[in-house]
Write an enzyme that holds these catalytic residues in place. Structure first.
Site, mmCIF file in Angstrom:
data_model
loop_
_atom_site.group_PDB
_atom_site.id
_atom_site.type_symbol
_atom_site.label_atom_id
_atom_site.label_comp_id
_atom_site.label_asym_id
_atom_site.label_seq_id
_atom_site.Cartn_x
_atom_site.Cartn_y
_atom_site.Cartn_z
ATOM 1 N N GLY A 43 96.216 38.174 71.152
ATOM 2 C CA GLY A 43 96.708 39.277 70.319
ATOM 3 C C GLY A 43 95.841 40.516 70.241
ATOM 4 O O GLY A 43 96.343 41.626 70.075
ATOM 5 N N ASP A 102 95.900 36.004 58.804
ATOM 6 C CA ASP A 102 96.960 35.540 57.907
ATOM 7 C C ASP A 102 96.351 34.560 56.898
ATOM 8 O O ASP A 102 95.824 34.985 55.871
ATOM 9 C CB ASP A 102 98.064 34.922 58.778
ATOM 10 N N THR A 106 91.910 30.314 61.090
ATOM 11 C CA THR A 106 91.430 30.412 62.477
ATOM 12 C C THR A 106 90.081 31.123 62.523
ATOM 13 O O THR A 106 89.121 30.655 63.150
ATOM 14 C CB THR A 106 92.446 31.190 63.339
HETATM 15 P P1 IMP Z 1 95.559 32.500 60.559
HETATM 16 O O1 IMP Z 1 94.663 31.387 60.994
HETATM 17 O O2 IMP Z 1 96.683 32.004 59.659
HETATM 18 O O3 IMP Z 1 94.814 33.649 59.914
HETATM 19 O O4 IMP Z 1 96.336 32.992 61.844
HETATM 20 C C1 IMP Z 1 95.848 33.923 62.687
HETATM 21 C C2 IMP Z 1 96.650 33.970 63.969
HETATM 22 O O5 IMP Z 1 98.046 33.692 63.773
HETATM 23 C C3 IMP Z 1 96.593 35.385 64.517
HETATM 24 O O6 IMP Z 1 95.484 35.551 65.352
HETATM 25 C C4 IMP Z 1 97.905 35.476 65.253
HETATM 26 O O7 IMP Z 1 97.757 34.952 66.551
HETATM 27 C C5 IMP Z 1 98.843 34.584 64.483
HETATM 28 N N1 IMP Z 1 99.666 35.381 63.533
HETATM 29 C C6 IMP Z 1 99.587 35.386 62.183
HETATM 30 N N2 IMP Z 1 100.490 36.241 61.644
HETATM 31 C C7 IMP Z 1 101.147 36.800 62.685
HETATM 32 C C8 IMP Z 1 102.200 37.789 62.775
HETATM 33 O O8 IMP Z 1 102.694 38.348 61.777
HETATM 34 N N3 IMP Z 1 102.600 38.112 64.031
HETATM 35 C C9 IMP Z 1 102.076 37.546 65.166
HETATM 36 N N4 IMP Z 1 101.090 36.635 65.105
HETATM 37 C C10 IMP Z 1 100.623 36.248 63.889
#
Ligand code: IMP
Length: 176
Positions: A43, A102, A106
């Protein structure tokens, strides 16, 4: 897959303005100190390309690819590295560049991993801080845009590998 449409959310002009601001902040904070910029694939590639060309200090770029064992659009927090860094980190000033945070799970996992690599400093830059579902308080040093929620695509972000190449950011709206 359900039908959906894309609703415009963040324009190319707004993105450019925020990337300029972030680069100015990073330039101001780091001075001429060399920086190792770590992009999280896939991304972050477009944001990283725009950001790094505005940085004034000597920059090296490397990438990691992280896979999280999530279900659907949820992250589980269990992460593994599917493509690791190729450059050494020890003693370097590091800037981790992420497209969107989000839940934060991660990035929290990756920061814990980076700690073992003995960087001189580690700062975090996320283009989008999607804060409503945050579960792990990751210390974001530089943030482009804060949004509460919604599934976003474009500017590197995908939905089932589609729409990464769009220059602006859109929200996926499911129909029916
Ligand atoms: P986290 O571990 O929930 O913070 O997720 C992070 C990863 O989820 C990001 O690096 C994205 O690859 C994916 N992600 C989270 N939200 C979105 C979104 O709205 N669109 C696309 N990818 C997302």
């Amino acid at each position: 897959m359900k039908d959906y449409r894309l609703v415009a959310r963040i324009s190319e002009a707004e993105i450019a303005e925020q990337v300029d601001r972030l680069a100015q902040e990073i330039n101001r904070d780091h001075g001429g100190e060399p920086l190792l910029v770590i992009g999280i694939l896939k991304g972050a590639w477009m944001f990283l390309a725009d950001l790094t060309r505005r940085l004034a200090m000597p920059v090296e770029v490397d990438f990691v690819r992280l896979a999280s064992y999530g279900l659907g659009s949820e992250t589980s927090g269990e992460v593994r590295i599917t493509k690791d860094l190729e450059l050494p980190v020890r003693g370097r000033h590091v800037l981790v560049v992420e497209d969107i945070v989000d839940t934060g799970l991660t990035l929290e996992w990756y920061l814990r991993h980076l700690k073992h690599l003995d960087a001189a400093s580690v700062k975090l830059c996320a283009f989008i801080d999607k804060y409503e579902r945050r579960e792990a308080e990751v210390p974001l040093d530089y943030v482009g845009i804060r949004v509460p929620e919604g599934f976003l695509v474009g500017y590197g972000l995908d939905f089932a590998e589609k729409h990464r190449n769009l220059g602006a950011i859109y929200e996926v709206e499911f129909l029916g």
